[in-house]
Design an enzyme around this catalytic site. Structure first.
Site, PDB file in Angstrom:
ATOM      1  N   LEU A  50      56.905  31.594  35.764  1.00 18.76           N
ATOM      2  CA  LEU A  50      55.553  30.601  35.537  1.00 18.76           C
ATOM      3  C   LEU A  50      56.231  28.773  35.916  1.00 18.76           C
ATOM      4  O   LEU A  50      55.939  28.363  36.320  1.00 18.76           O
ATOM      5  CB  LEU A  50      54.643  30.829  34.510  1.00 18.76           C
ATOM      6  CG  LEU A  50      54.004  31.849  34.661  1.00 18.76           C
ATOM      7  CD1 LEU A  50      53.167  31.519  33.094  1.00 18.76           C
ATOM      8  CD2 LEU A  50      52.531  31.277  35.332  1.00 18.76           C
ATOM      9  N   GLY A  51      57.883  29.344  35.154  1.00 18.21           N
ATOM     10  CA  GLY A  51      58.469  27.811  35.056  1.00 18.21           C
ATOM     11  C   GLY A  51      59.076  28.543  34.110  1.00 18.21           C
ATOM     12  O   GLY A  51      60.109  28.804  33.113  1.00 18.21           O
ATOM     13  N   GLY A  67      61.641  25.156  31.206  1.00 20.06           N
ATOM     14  CA  GLY A  67      61.848  23.733  30.621  1.00 20.06           C
ATOM     15  C   GLY A  67      63.324  23.671  29.770  1.00 20.06           C
ATOM     16  O   GLY A  67      63.870  24.770  29.749  1.00 20.06           O
ATOM     17  N   TYR A 104      64.416  24.880  26.768  1.00 25.09           N
ATOM     18  CA  TYR A 104      64.422  25.505  25.290  1.00 25.09           C
ATOM     19  C   TYR A 104      63.875  26.898  26.236  1.00 25.09           C
ATOM     20  O   TYR A 104      64.521  27.927  25.663  1.00 25.09           O
ATOM     21  CB  TYR A 104      63.932  25.112  24.676  1.00 25.09           C
ATOM     22  CG  TYR A 104      63.610  24.599  23.199  1.00 25.09           C
ATOM     23  CD1 TYR A 104      65.197  24.649  22.368  1.00 25.09           C
ATOM     24  CD2 TYR A 104      63.926  22.982  23.628  1.00 25.09           C
ATOM     25  CE1 TYR A 104      65.088  23.376  21.291  1.00 25.09           C
ATOM     26  CE2 TYR A 104      63.901  22.213  22.874  1.00 25.09           C
ATOM     27  CZ  TYR A 104      65.051  22.475  21.299  1.00 25.09           C
ATOM     28  OH  TYR A 104      65.861  21.943  20.972  1.00 25.09           O
ATOM     29  N   GLY A 105      64.303  27.706  27.738  1.00 20.51           N
ATOM     30  CA  GLY A 105      63.729  29.002  27.948  1.00 20.51           C
ATOM     31  C   GLY A 105      63.006  28.720  29.440  1.00 20.51           C
ATOM     32  O   GLY A 105      62.953  27.230  29.477  1.00 20.51           O
ATOM     33  N   VAL A 121      59.696  30.551  31.191  1.00 19.93           N
ATOM     34  CA  VAL A 121      57.703  31.085  31.004  1.00 19.93           C
ATOM     35  C   VAL A 121      57.646  32.191  31.816  1.00 19.93           C
ATOM     36  O   VAL A 121      57.645  31.660  33.352  1.00 19.93           O
ATOM     37  CB  VAL A 121      56.673  30.643  31.172  1.00 19.93           C
ATOM     38  CG1 VAL A 121      55.731  30.866  30.135  1.00 19.93           C
ATOM     39  CG2 VAL A 121      57.697  29.502  29.343  1.00 19.93           C
ATOM     40  N   LYS A 153      56.761  33.068  26.765  1.00 23.52           N
ATOM     41  CA  LYS A 153      57.961  32.172  26.420  1.00 23.52           C
ATOM     42  C   LYS A 153      59.443  33.169  25.935  1.00 23.52           C
ATOM     43  O   LYS A 153      59.518  33.216  25.540  1.00 23.52           O
ATOM     44  CB  LYS A 153      57.522  31.013  25.605  1.00 23.52           C
ATOM     45  CG  LYS A 153      58.316  29.553  26.024  1.00 23.52           C
ATOM     46  CD  LYS A 153      58.499  28.709  25.037  1.00 23.52           C
ATOM     47  CE  LYS A 153      59.178  27.706  24.736  1.00 23.52           C
ATOM     48  NZ  LYS A 153      58.581  26.149  24.781  1.00 23.52           N
ATOM     49  N   ASP A 158      56.045  15.693  21.927  1.00 28.76           N
ATOM     50  CA  ASP A 158      56.020  16.024  23.078  1.00 28.76           C
ATOM     51  C   ASP A 158      54.914  15.960  24.230  1.00 28.76           C
ATOM     52  O   ASP A 158      55.213  17.370  25.630  1.00 28.76           O
ATOM     53  CB  ASP A 158      56.785  16.773  23.703  1.00 28.76           C
ATOM     54  CG  ASP A 158      57.786  17.819  24.902  1.00 28.76           C
ATOM     55  OD1 ASP A 158      57.983  15.920  25.843  1.00 28.76           O
ATOM     56  OD2 ASP A 158      58.313  19.075  25.220  1.00 28.76           O
TER      57      ASP A 158
END
Length: 172
Positions: A10-11, A13, A15-16, A18, A32, A140
């Site tokens: 899915l994408g 970020g 920190y990791g 998903v 995640k 955030d």
């Protein structure tokens, strides 16, 4: 702990990543996967992962809020291979509901009426108020961290996600 089967990415970020996964009963989730960080501690668990999971666990059950993502499950020790759960490398992951409408940033063109805009603003502000009542700051909030769910009456429910920068503060 449930067993998850990887479906698609899915994408990513800070920190990791998903991914979409499904369990043995066919239920879909967003998983995640927090990246291994040897500098954070000996176990390789990042501070962001610990913050996110701890805060989401605080916001469960009677303390849950409809506009804040709920944590479904926490998994540890993924490795590539036959018995890999989600079938990917990693050390810590949390499963959450999957919202297929995408993020607020992705859906800006779908939001056309005043009713939709008011419902979205109310959901975001309601979630932030609930966090502040629990001495939590998100730190955030942005379009990518607000997911949408079509509720069927022409409006969208908002869901605040990504608590890896959130912080529990002293109310004083």
């Amino acid at each position: 702990l449930a067993t998850y089967h990887r479906a698609q990415s899915l994408g990513e970020g800070s920190y990791g990543s998903v991914i979409t996964v499904y369990d043995d009963d066919g239920n879909e989730f967003a998983l995640k996967l927090f990246e291994h960080d040897e500098e954070e501690d000996e176990a390789g668990v990042s501070l962001g992962a610990l913050r996110e999971i701890s805060i989401l666990r605080l916001l469960k059950g009677q303390n849950a809020h409809p506009n804040i993502i709920e944590i479904h499950d926490v998994q540890t020790g993924f490795e590539d291979g036959e018995d890999a759960g989600a079938g990917t490398a990693g050390y810590l992951a949390n499963a959450m509901p999957l919202y297929t409408e995408g993020s607020l940033l992705d859906a800006v063109s779908k939001i056309t009426t005043k009713q939709q805009k008011v419902a979205i603003a109310h959901g975001i502000l309601s979630a932030v108020a609930h966090l502040h009542e629990n001495s939590i700051i998100h730190r955030d909030i942005k379009g990518d961290n607000i997911l949408l769910e079509d509720v069927g009456d022409g409006t969208f429910k908002t869901v605040l996600i990504d608590f890896s920068l959130a912080k529990v503060i002293d109310p004083e």
